[in-house]
Design an enzyme around this catalytic site. Structure first.
Site, short mmCIF file in Angstrom:
data_model
loop_
_atom_site.label_atom_id
_atom_site.label_comp_id
_atom_site.label_asym_id
_atom_site.label_seq_id
_atom_site.Cartn_x
_atom_site.Cartn_y
_atom_site.Cartn_z
N LYS A 1 52.02 60.58 62.51
CA LYS A 1 51.05 61.16 61.58
C LYS A 1 51.81 61.72 60.38
O LYS A 1 52.42 62.78 60.44
CB LYS A 1 50.24 62.29 62.22
CG LYS A 1 49.01 62.67 61.33
CD LYS A 1 48.55 64.10 61.49
CE LYS A 1 49.24 65.05 60.58
NZ LYS A 1 48.94 64.88 59.14
N GLU B 1 60.93 71.55 63.44
CA GLU B 1 61.74 71.99 62.30
C GLU B 1 60.79 72.68 61.33
O GLU B 1 59.92 72.02 60.74
CB GLU B 1 62.45 70.81 61.63
CG GLU B 1 63.31 71.21 60.46
CD GLU B 1 63.93 70.02 59.74
OE1 GLU B 1 64.67 70.26 58.77
OE2 GLU B 1 63.66 68.88 60.14
N CYS C 1 62.82 73.23 53.25
CA CYS C 1 63.04 74.35 54.16
C CYS C 1 64.44 74.91 54.05
O CYS C 1 64.70 76.02 54.49
CB CYS C 1 62.74 73.94 55.61
SG CYS C 1 63.74 72.56 56.19
N GLU D 1 58.12 82.70 52.05
CA GLU D 1 58.66 81.42 51.62
C GLU D 1 57.78 80.87 50.50
O GLU D 1 56.61 80.52 50.72
CB GLU D 1 58.70 80.44 52.79
CG GLU D 1 59.40 79.13 52.43
CD GLU D 1 59.45 78.16 53.61
OE1 GLU D 1 60.38 77.34 53.65
OE2 GLU D 1 58.54 78.21 54.47
#
Length: 394
Positions: free
Chosen positions: A178, A252, A286, A388
């Site tokens: 996906k 992750e 990230c 973030e």
């Protein structure tokens, strides 16, 4: 709809029955705001069908039963096929996620290496005989898990897919992928390339769509493992869903990467590295260097040098080789980043560079751009130091 598409964009994610309801999603070029093409979101029924096909391919198909050496040769053939299409993949991914073509080319040129690396591991016997007491033989044997689900993000869609997919295939698993609902095009293209190179039917299926599709895949009872790259909440939800049936999960997730600058380095040299860390991929990574802890003696010089470097970055159309910074992935993400910058100002940060939307040519005026931004004098209690941002903001 823009008709200037390469043959690689003609892949179809799912095969729907005539009476199945579908929501059609426009896939946007974030540099211009224009539609590249449309893709039908998979229904829950189609997710189940994809898993069922992958399960059948694992239970009775040739892929898990191939001799290791033959499967390794297949992976090498896949790598060659991908390499033959790399230029088209570079262009397609840049148009789909807005990353500058120079960055995309550097990244995607490594994709065939993942298949060759895992082919090499597969061809090397890695089962082990372990020492033990008594008249016993203890050995370690590696075997496939079954159907694996791979959920990939918008920022590095093809590289992250290749990293997980090549390993899963090497071991003999079948896979349902996906991709991010915003960047499915190179995933669809890659699977078409693999099929043309001889991947057996059902071994890799793609389902497209948003959160509902991802939730069904992670919660499906026939999925033996989920590999997910995404936000913290998505990772938490996947961990809970897989824990209920003791399936495996590798996640992750996001972060708020700190970089420490000491006073024994030239602040101008440090600023060069800091600019790359903060602004590569428009900060949508990230591992982006999003916050800098600077020793006081060089603080002012570092802020000045980083601000000058940020101001000099060339913003523009990501398909042009001179462009150093492209757009954010969507108008939603752009607006979120701008709101966080505003919140930082309200909490007392100083905008040392950028802070707004760049002035660009008319053909890019509807793109999702934010200036490379340096926020100085932040404290650790401020929102911009804790959240973030996922944009070109240091």
């Amino acid at each position: 709809m823009n008709e200037n598409t390469t043959p690689l964009t003609d892949a179809v994610a799912t095969t729907a029955s005539d009476d199945a309801p579908h929501r059609v999603r426009a896939i946007i070029n974030p540099a211009t705001g224009e539609v590249i093409r449309t893709v039908a979101d998979s229904t829950i029924v189609e997710v189940d069908e994809a898993v069922r096909a992958a399960r059948a391919a694992f239970a009775s198909g040739p892929w898990p039963r191939m001799p290791r050496s033959e499967r390794a040769r297949c992976l090498l053939r896949f790598a060659d096929a991908i390499e033959a299409h790399t230029e088209a993949l570079f262009q397609l991914e840049t148009r789909n996620n807005g990353r500058p073509i120079t960055e995309t080319r550097a990244q995607l040129s490594r994709v065939p290496e993942w298949f060759r690396y895992n082919a090499g591991l597969l061809a090397t016997q890695r089962d082990a005989v372990l020492p033990g007491d008594g008249p016993y033989l203890t050995y370690q044997r590696r075997s496939p898990l079954g159907v694996c689900g791979i959920i990939t993000p918008f920022n590095h869609p093809l590289l992250i897919l290749a990293r997980s997919l090549s390993a899963a295939l090497a071991t003999g698993n079948t896979v349902v992928v996906k991709p991010s609902e915003m960047t499915p095009l190179t995933t669809l293209a890659l699977v078409d390339i693999l099929r043309e190179a001889g991947l057996p039917e059902g071994v890799v299926r793609v389902v497209t769509g948003g959160r509902e599709v991802g939730e069904r895949l992670t919660g499906h009872p026939d999925i033996a493992k989920i590999t997910l790259t995404g936000g913290t909440e998505a990772g938490r939800a996947a961990a809970v869903a897989t824990a209920a049936r003791f399936a495996r999960v590798t996640a992750e997730l996001g972060g708020k990467t700190p970089i420490v600058v000491f006073d024994d380095i030239d602040p101008r040299v440090a600023a060069e590295g800091a600019a790359f860390a903060a602004f590569v991929a428009a900060g949508q990574s990230c591992v982006a260097g999003s916050r800098f802890l600077v020793q006081r003696r060089v603080y002012d010089d570092f802020v000045e040098a980083l601000s000058a470097r940020a101001t000099a970055i060339r913003i523009g159309d990501p398909v042009r080789p001179e462009t150093q910074l492209g757009p954010l992935i969507s108008d939603v993400q752009r607006d979120k980043v701008l709101r966080l910058i505003t919140a930082g100002v309200e909490e007392g940060v100083r905008v040392a560079a950028g802070g707004g939307v760049p002035d660009l040519p008319a053909e890019l005026a509807s793109g999702y751009y934010v200036q490379p931004t340096v926020l100085a004098d932040a404290t650790m209690s401020m929102t911009v130091a804790r959240e973030e941002i996922f944009g070109p903001v240091a």
